[in-house]
Write an enzyme that holds these catalytic residues in place. Sequence first.
Site, mmCIF file in Angstrom:
data_model
loop_
_atom_site.group_PDB
_atom_site.id
_atom_site.type_symbol
_atom_site.label_atom_id
_atom_site.label_comp_id
_atom_site.label_asym_id
_atom_site.label_seq_id
_atom_site.Cartn_x
_atom_site.Cartn_y
_atom_site.Cartn_z
ATOM 1 N N CYS A 51 -5.784 -1.377 -5.953
ATOM 2 C CA CYS A 51 -6.575 -0.710 -4.915
ATOM 3 C C CYS A 51 -7.580 0.258 -5.516
ATOM 4 O O CYS A 51 -8.536 0.657 -4.849
ATOM 5 C CB CYS A 51 -5.654 0.017 -3.940
ATOM 6 S SG CYS A 51 -4.568 1.232 -4.731
ATOM 7 N N GLU A 57 -3.445 3.413 3.329
ATOM 8 C CA GLU A 57 -4.209 3.272 2.084
ATOM 9 C C GLU A 57 -4.670 1.826 2.060
ATOM 10 O O GLU A 57 -3.854 0.911 1.946
ATOM 11 C CB GLU A 57 -3.334 3.632 0.887
ATOM 12 C CG GLU A 57 -4.088 3.727 -0.425
ATOM 13 C CD GLU A 57 -4.029 2.438 -1.204
ATOM 14 O OE1 GLU A 57 -5.001 1.646 -1.098
ATOM 15 O OE2 GLU A 57 -3.040 2.223 -1.898
#
Length: 676
Positions: free
Chosen positions: A297, A258
Amino acid sequence: MSLLEISSYAAGDWVKPGAGARNIASAVTGATIASAGNDDLDVQAMLDHARKVGGPALRKLTFHDRARMLKALATELGKHKDALYDLSFHTGATQSDHMIDIDGGIGTMFVFASKGRREMPDGHVYLDGDVEQLSRTGSFLGQHICTPLQGVAVHINAFNFPVWGMLEKLAPTLLAGVPAIVKPATATCYVTELAVKIMLDSGILPEGALQLVSGGIGDMLDRLDCQDVVSFTGSANTALKLRNTPAIVENSVRFVAEQDSLNASILGPDAAPGTPEFDLFIKEVSREMTAKAGQKCTAVRRIIAPEAQVQAVIEALSARLAKVVIGDPRLETTRMGALVSGSQKRDVLEKAALIGTEAKRVFGDPENFAVEGADAEQGAFVPPMLFHCEDPDTAVHVHDTEAFGPVSTVMGYRDLDHAIALANRGQGSLVASVITHDPAVARAVALGSGAFHGRLYFNNRDSMKESTGHGSPLPHMVHGGPGRAGGGEELGGVRGVKHYMQRTAIQGSPDILSAIGDKWVPGGTEIAAPAHPFTRKYSELSIGETLHTAPRTVTINDIEHFAHFTGDTFYAHMDDAAAKRNPFFPGRVAHGYLLLSFAAGLFVQPDEGPVLANTGLDGLRFMKPVSAGDSIKVRLTVKKKTPRNEEYGEVRWHVTLTNQDDELVAEYELLTMNAF
């Protein structure tokens, strides 16, 4: 405060910082607060401890045992939230940020604990999908199963969420039955260390189930094999280096990433100023720019609005950002704290300057902004910075450069296809949001942009009061994204658990599949019930235990009485000529629900007993019509047992109705709650 020595937990022992240790500074003051790292850490001993001690101990537990373990861990962490909050202020996080990281992480563990109990068996094998019939008569069948990997999960986490980032990976890993070695980012590892100490000190975890590396992991990745998993959160450059570790490539080690994500938020063409959607859009974008000082994120990096609304967006967003108080995160008035470190501040400013070559900064001056209760120069503070890109079609950096801080760029679109194309220019993101009240707009974006994003978040006046926000990954839904976002996938309920398990196709007879899956498969051996199964307690019932009933004849009076009593006078039950014109019926037929009622009457035991409640039925199918004069009989088989608490458990019964010629008339699964 005194200098903290952040230890690692390796092979059952706490190991203090040693050779190669590095200092860690407070994000707020810039002063050194801790040291972490030890180049002499025995990583092979850690891997061996996980594989030989932690793994076997976890695999002995059932999914429900592990789910209860997760719930207990979450409860224990919840008792120590204040200590975690207090330490986390040094990362630059505000109290609101703590709610995302610490409370969010604990909440994620609770969700996985619940899903483990509700959606997984109280056993050691997870059945993935339905049984496949591989032969004509059904004597040879196939089934996919999932079993725990027999290695170790190495979790390499980012600095921005020292608690949630660990727990969102740890929960599905432990639920799968796999031990974990957690390596937090050094900049905030002191918060992770405390959380790990709380869990280990509780005595809830089996030895070897959880280890911690505070600092570098040395050559650990070079020692991994096909039973191991690496789950990484961080930059694309670091992910690329780790992914190309020879052992990972050669041994096909699972690698879940990720990473960088140029997330977008689209203001729908219908969401003009003055609409609830416009106000919601400004609120959401502002929150995503400033929560965790933009160090998320999932934060909004690109703001895509209709060309006619760009100026209104800039003005409204600038006005809202101007109200954001920047300062010491311990102050109640502070709404945005510091970046995590001085090096992160330098990186954000460099990336913002690069974006500035293609876009004009319209809000936020990093050389001139106020900070309350702290020194702007000593701490890692920056203001929210908003840019405007007039020509997003020719721009490059606004679509490929992520300033991991409170930085975002507004750009205009001509029509919805243009908006979709701009969103897709990010080459893969974790999330894109669309604020619109027009379902047609939502559908167009889903079809045109879904392949480029791990999650699409739609919001409007109907859902905004209960929505969780653009930037909130939920444990129920997948978190990840294609392309630039890493191509990985985390969370997603049981989907996340299966990342740490091997899917295996098993083939064999019904009895073989029944034994492996602990779930009776039609065609398998039936066990004659020693007494009516409804008189037997949950603990007394055996998988495969079967009751065969006597037949009952269905009469025309039954059909007509049921029709008039229920009001279901559908022509197939009442008009013989009309029924015969129907290609499915030979004439008047019995109601399907009449057959179900008769079936219950055939197999029910009316006296008070261990059956507490009928909670529903699944998979009902009617295969053959029943006419007046036909008879039906029932086979009732214990298919699956799942405990729910200490008082009762769920019994799943396989029910078939056959006629006088032993032809299958109906089939379904009955669910009851039975006392232990």
